[in-house]
Motif scaffolding. Structure first.
Motif, PDB file in Angstrom:
ATOM      1  N   THR A  18       0.829  -1.207   0.000  1.00 41.80           N
ATOM      2  CA  THR A  18       0.000   0.000   0.000  1.00 41.80           C
ATOM      3  C   THR A  18       0.865   1.259   0.000  1.00 41.80           C
ATOM      4  O   THR A  18       0.601   2.215  -0.732  1.00 41.80           O
ATOM      5  CB  THR A  18      -0.936   0.008   1.223  1.00 41.80           C
ATOM      6  N   VAL A  19       1.919   1.249   0.820  1.00 35.89           N
ATOM      7  CA  VAL A  19       2.835   2.390   0.861  1.00 35.89           C
ATOM      8  C   VAL A  19       3.488   2.602  -0.502  1.00 35.89           C
ATOM      9  O   VAL A  19       3.575   3.730  -1.005  1.00 35.89           O
ATOM     10  CB  VAL A  19       3.910   2.183   1.950  1.00 35.89           C
ATOM     11  N   ALA A  20       3.952   1.512  -1.130  1.00 36.85           N
ATOM     12  CA  ALA A  20       4.591   1.613  -2.441  1.00 36.85           C
ATOM     13  C   ALA A  20       3.602   2.102  -3.497  1.00 36.85           C
ATOM     14  O   ALA A  20       3.950   2.896  -4.375  1.00 36.85           O
ATOM     15  CB  ALA A  20       5.164   0.250  -2.844  1.00 36.85           C
ATOM     16  N   SER A  21       2.356   1.641  -3.394  1.00 36.13           N
ATOM     17  CA  SER A  21       1.336   2.054  -4.341  1.00 36.13           C
ATOM     18  C   SER A  21       1.071   3.548  -4.243  1.00 36.13           C
ATOM     19  O   SER A  21       0.992   4.259  -5.251  1.00 36.13           O
ATOM     20  CB  SER A  21       0.046   1.271  -4.082  1.00 36.13           C
ATOM     21  N   PHE A  22       0.966   4.060  -3.013  1.00 37.82           N
ATOM     22  CA  PHE A  22       0.749   5.490  -2.836  1.00 37.82           C
ATOM     23  C   PHE A  22       1.998   6.293  -3.181  1.00 37.82           C
ATOM     24  O   PHE A  22       1.914   7.480  -3.489  1.00 37.82           O
ATOM     25  CB  PHE A  22       0.277   5.799  -1.416  1.00 37.82           C
ATOM     26  N   ALA A  23       3.156   5.648  -3.136  1.00 40.39           N
ATOM     27  CA  ALA A  23       4.377   6.328  -3.573  1.00 40.39           C
ATOM     28  C   ALA A  23       4.321   6.603  -5.073  1.00 40.39           C
ATOM     29  O   ALA A  23       4.750   7.661  -5.537  1.00 40.39           O
ATOM     30  CB  ALA A  23       5.607   5.495  -3.224  1.00 40.39           C
ATOM     31  N   THR A  24       3.786   5.656  -5.857  1.00 41.82           N
ATOM     32  CA  THR A  24       3.616   5.908  -7.296  1.00 41.82           C
ATOM     33  C   THR A  24       2.620   7.042  -7.513  1.00 41.82           C
ATOM     34  O   THR A  24       2.757   7.833  -8.452  1.00 41.82           O
ATOM     35  CB  THR A  24       3.130   4.649  -8.040  1.00 41.82           C
ATOM     36  N   LEU A  25       1.620   7.123  -6.648  1.00 44.25           N
ATOM     37  CA  LEU A  25       0.682   8.235  -6.715  1.00 44.25           C
ATOM     38  C   LEU A  25       1.410   9.552  -6.468  1.00 44.25           C
ATOM     39  O   LEU A  25       1.178  10.557  -7.130  1.00 44.25           O
ATOM     40  CB  LEU A  25      -0.414   8.034  -5.667  1.00 44.25           C
ATOM     41  N   GLY A  26       2.344   9.529  -5.514  1.00 39.27           N
ATOM     42  CA  GLY A  26       3.085  10.739  -5.173  1.00 39.27           C
ATOM     43  C   GLY A  26       4.079  11.170  -6.222  1.00 39.27           C
ATOM     44  O   GLY A  26       4.451  12.348  -6.288  1.00 39.27           O
ATOM     45  N   VAL A  27       4.521  10.219  -7.066  1.00 43.37           N
ATOM     46  CA  VAL A  27       5.477  10.549  -8.126  1.00 43.37           C
ATOM     47  C   VAL A  27       4.932  11.658  -9.018  1.00 43.37           C
ATOM     48  O   VAL A  27       5.667  12.555  -9.440  1.00 43.37           O
ATOM     49  CB  VAL A  27       5.794   9.284  -8.954  1.00 43.37           C
ATOM     50  N   ALA A  28       3.636  11.610  -9.290  1.00 49.55           N
ATOM     51  CA  ALA A  28       3.042  12.618 -10.166  1.00 49.55           C
ATOM     52  C   ALA A  28       3.120  14.001  -9.547  1.00 49.55           C
ATOM     53  O   ALA A  28       3.277  15.004 -10.251  1.00 49.55           O
ATOM     54  CB  ALA A  28       1.592  12.263 -10.462  1.00 49.55           C
ATOM     55  N   PHE A  29       3.023  14.071  -8.229  1.00 51.02           N
ATOM     56  CA  PHE A  29       3.093  15.371  -7.571  1.00 51.02           C
ATOM     57  C   PHE A  29       4.494  15.959  -7.683  1.00 51.02           C
ATOM     58  O   PHE A  29       4.664  17.172  -7.796  1.00 51.02           O
ATOM     59  CB  PHE A  29       2.684  15.237  -6.110  1.00 51.02           C
ATOM     60  N   VAL A  30       5.500  15.106  -7.641  1.00 53.75           N
ATOM     61  CA  VAL A  30       6.873  15.580  -7.826  1.00 53.75           C
ATOM     62  C   VAL A  30       7.051  16.135  -9.235  1.00 53.75           C
ATOM     63  O   VAL A  30       7.745  17.127  -9.459  1.00 53.75           O
ATOM     64  CB  VAL A  30       7.873  14.443  -7.558  1.00 53.75           C
ATOM     65  N   ALA A  31       6.395  15.482 -10.200  1.00 50.58           N
ATOM     66  CA  ALA A  31       6.512  15.919 -11.594  1.00 50.58           C
ATOM     67  C   ALA A  31       5.711  17.182 -11.881  1.00 50.58           C
ATOM     68  O   ALA A  31       6.012  17.910 -12.831  1.00 50.58           O
ATOM     69  CB  ALA A  31       6.054  14.797 -12.531  1.00 50.58           C
ATOM     70  N   ARG A  32       4.709  17.460 -11.073  1.00 51.57           N
ATOM     71  CA  ARG A  32       3.819  18.586 -11.369  1.00 51.57           C
ATOM     72  C   ARG A  32       4.536  19.944 -11.392  1.00 51.57           C
ATOM     73  O   ARG A  32       4.291  20.745 -12.310  1.00 51.57           O
ATOM     74  CB  ARG A  32       2.641  18.592 -10.392  1.00 51.57           C
ATOM     75  N   PRO A  33       5.408  20.274 -10.434  1.00 49.01           N
ATOM     76  CA  PRO A  33       6.126  21.551 -10.557  1.00 49.01           C
ATOM     77  C   PRO A  33       6.982  21.628 -11.816  1.00 49.01           C
ATOM     78  O   PRO A  33       7.085  22.695 -12.442  1.00 49.01           O
ATOM     79  CB  PRO A  33       6.987  21.595  -9.290  1.00 49.01           C
ATOM     80  N   LEU A  34       7.580  20.492 -12.194  1.00 54.76           N
ATOM     81  CA  LEU A  34       8.350  20.475 -13.443  1.00 54.76           C
ATOM     82  C   LEU A  34       7.439  20.726 -14.636  1.00 54.76           C
ATOM     83  O   LEU A  34       7.793  21.445 -15.573  1.00 54.76           O
ATOM     84  CB  LEU A  34       9.074  19.139 -13.588  1.00 54.76           C
ATOM     85  N   GLY A  35       6.257  20.114 -14.592  1.00 48.35           N
ATOM     86  CA  GLY A  35       5.286  20.337 -15.666  1.00 48.35           C
ATOM     87  C   GLY A  35       4.819  21.775 -15.721  1.00 48.35           C
ATOM     88  O   GLY A  35       4.597  22.329 -16.805  1.00 48.35           O
TER      89      GLY A  35
END
Length: 448
Positions: free
Chosen positions: A56-73
Motif C-alpha cells: 500500500t505504501v509503495a502504491s501510494f508512492a507511485t501516486l506521489g510521483v506525479a506530484f513531484v513531476a507537477r512543478p516540473l510540468g
C-alpha cells in the motif's frame, strides 16, 4: 477584455467555461482513476511481493510521483503557455495525459514482467504529473483573463470544478465496473477499463478546446511588449514572495482533498472494513459536496473578496483536522461518509476563489508559469506528502497525531493567506504597464 478589444459576451464566456471545465474533467478523471486504482488494486497487481502494508505504501508512492513531476510540468508548460499561448499549451497537456492514461490500461502486471511493471507504471505516472502540472493553470487563465472583473471568481471556478466532476466520474466508473463483475475479475482486468475508455473523453476535450481563442489580455501583452525569454526566471526575480506565499495558501486545500480521494478510500476498505461499493458510493457523494462547496466559495469571493473566503476555509480546517480521525475511528459507514463530505466541503470552499486569486497575483508575461509553479509546489507538499505518510503515522502514533500534522499544515495556509493582499479588484490588463521592459519584440515572439 482590454482597452483594445470588445467585451467578452456571456455566450463566449460560457463557451470558454465549457472548454476550461471539460478539459480539466478529463485530466482529473484520468488522474483520479489512478488514485482509486492505487488504493484498491495496485498493491496486489504491481507490488504483491511487498505484502499488504508495504504494498500500500509503495502504491501510494507511485501516486506521489506525479506530484513531484507537477512543478516540473508547470515550468515546462508554463514556459510555452507564456510564450506561445494558452490554447496550444492546453491542447498539448490534454493529449499527453490521455496517452499516458491509456497506456496504464495496457500495462502488464508484476506477475507477467516482474520488477519492470512498477518501473513502467512510475514512468507513465510521471507523464501524467507533467501534464497536470500545466493543465489547471492554463484552463483557469483562459477563464480569468477573459472574465469581467465583477464575476471573475465565478467564471474562473470552472477549471477547478473539473476536479469535482472528475472525482465523481472516477468513483462512479469503478463502482459500475466493480458491481458488474467478481472481485477476481475486477482485480485481473476490470480495473483497466476506466483507463482505456478515457481516451474517448480526450477526443471530446480536444474538439472543444480547438474552438476557443487566446485571451485578449495575453494577445495585447504580446503585441505591446513581446514575451519573456525565460518566464520562470523572470517570475522568481520579480515576485518570489508571492510565489512562496501562494504555495502555502494551497497546502490545506491539497492535503484535505487528496486525503479524501486517496488515503481515506484505502482507510475505509482496509481499516474500517467497509465494502468497496460503500466506499466508492461515499466517494461520489463527497465529490458532489466538493463541487457545491467550490461554487459557493467562488461566488462568495466575488462579493466579499478572495482572501476572506480562503481565510474562513483554512480557519475551520484547523479545527476539523484535529477532529477527523476520532470521527473516522468510530468505524461506521455513516461517520465515514460524514468525515469524507466535511473534508471535501472545507477543501472545496477554500478552493473556490483560488482560480481567480492565483492569476490575479501575477503579471501577464509570466502568469502561466508563476501561478502554475505555486499551485503545483503546494500539490507536492499538501497533496503527496500527507497521504504518503498517513498510514505510517496512524499505525505508529494513532490518528490524533496525524490530525495534529494536518492542523499544522492548515495553520501554515492560514498564515500565508493573511500575508497576501486582497486581489478581487485587480484588473488583469493593468499589469502590462508595470511589467519589465520587453526582452523580445512582438515579431520575435511569434516565431518563438
Amino acid at each position: 477584455m482590454t482597452t483594445h478589444d470588445a467585451p467578452v459576451t456571456p455566450r463566449t464566456m460560457r463557451r470558454i467555461a465549457l472548454a476550461s471545465g471539460t478539459g480539466t474533467v478529463i485530466e482529473y478523471y484520468d488522474f483520479f482513476i489512478f488514485a482509486t486504482a492505487a488504493a484498491l488494486v495496485f498493491p496486489k497487481t504491481f507490488f504483491p511481493a511487498l505484502g499488504s502494508a508495504a504494498g500500500t505504501v509503495a502504491s501510494f508512492a507511485t501516486l506521489g510521483v506525479a506530484f513531484v513531476a507537477r512543478p516540473l510540468g508547470s515550468i515546462l508548460f508554463g514556459h510555452f503557455g507564456d510564450r506561445l499561448g494558452r490554447k496550444t499549451t492546453l491542447v498539448t497537456t490534454l493529449l499527453v495525459m490521455g496517452l499516458a492514461t491509456f497506456l496504464v490500461g495496457l500495462m502488464p502486471t508484476a506477475d507477467t514482467i516482474g520488477a519492470a511493471a512498477p518501473i513502467l507504471l512510475v514512468v507513465l505516472r510521471l507523464l501524467q504529473g507533467l501534464a497536470v502540472g500545466g493543465e489547471w493553470t492554463g484552463a483557469t487563465l483562459m477563464a480569468a483573463e477573459n472574465a469581467p472583473k465583477d464575476r471573475r471568481g465565478f467564471w474562473s471556478m470552472f477549471g477547478s470544478l473539473g476536479g469535482s466532476i472528475g472525482m465523481i466520474l472516477a468513483n462512479a466508473t469503478f463502482l459500475l465496473i466493480g458491481a458488474t463483475m467478481s472481485t477476481a475479475a475486477f482485480e485481473s482486468y476490470g480495473w483497466r477499463i476506466p483507463f482505456l475508455t478515457s481516451f474517448l473523453l480526450v477526443a471530446v476535450g480536444f474538439f472543444i478546446r480547438m474552438r476557443i481563442e487566446e485571451p485578449a489580455v495575453f494577445r495585447t501583452e504580446v503585441a505591446r511588449r513581446g514575451t519573456s525569454s525565460v518566464p520562470f526566471v523572470e517570475a522568481l526575480r520579480n515576485q518570489p514572495r508571492e510565489i512562496a506565499l501562494a504555495s502555502g495558501v494551497m497546502l490545506m486545500i491539497f492535503s484535505f482533498y487528496y486525503l479524501a480521494v486517496g488515503y481515506m478510500i484505502n482507510f475505509g476498505t482496509t481499516v474500517l472494513h467497509l465494502s468497496r461499493t460503500t466506499v466508492l458510493s461515499i466517494g461520489i457523494l463527497a465529490g458532489a459536496v466538493f463541487g457545491l462547496a467550490l461554487v459557493l466559495g467562488a461566488a462568495c469571493s466575488d462579493r466579499v473578496g478572495r482572501r476572506r473566503v480562503i481565510l474562513a476555509g483554512n480557519g475551520i480546517a484547523v479545527v476539523w483536522a484535529l477532529a477527523l480521525f476520532p470521527v473516522l475511528d468510530s468505524a461506521s459507514a455513516v461517520t465515514f461518509a460524514l468525515a469524507s463530505c466535511v473534508t471535501t466541503f472545507i477543501s472545496g470552499f477554500a478552493y473556490g476563489p483560488v482560480g481567480a486569486f492565483m492569476p490575479e497575483l501575477f503579471r501577464t508575461r509570466y502568469r502561466y508559469t508563476a501561478a502554475g509553479f505555486a499551485y503545483n509546489v503546494a500539490g507536492v507538499l499538501g497533496g503527496a506528502v500527507p497521504p504518503l505518510i498517513a498510514a505510517a503515522i496512524v499505525t505508529a502514533y494513532g490518528g490524533i497525531a496525524f490530525g495534529g500534522f494536518l492542523a499544522l499544515l492548515c495553520l501554515i495556509s492560514l498564515g500565508c493567506t493573511l500575508a497576501l493582499r486582497e486581489t478581487r479588484d485587480t484588473a488583469m490588463e493593468q499589469d502590462a504597464d508595470a511589467a519589465p521592459a520587453p526582452e523580445r519584440s512582438a515579431e520575435e515572439a511569434t516565431t518563438a
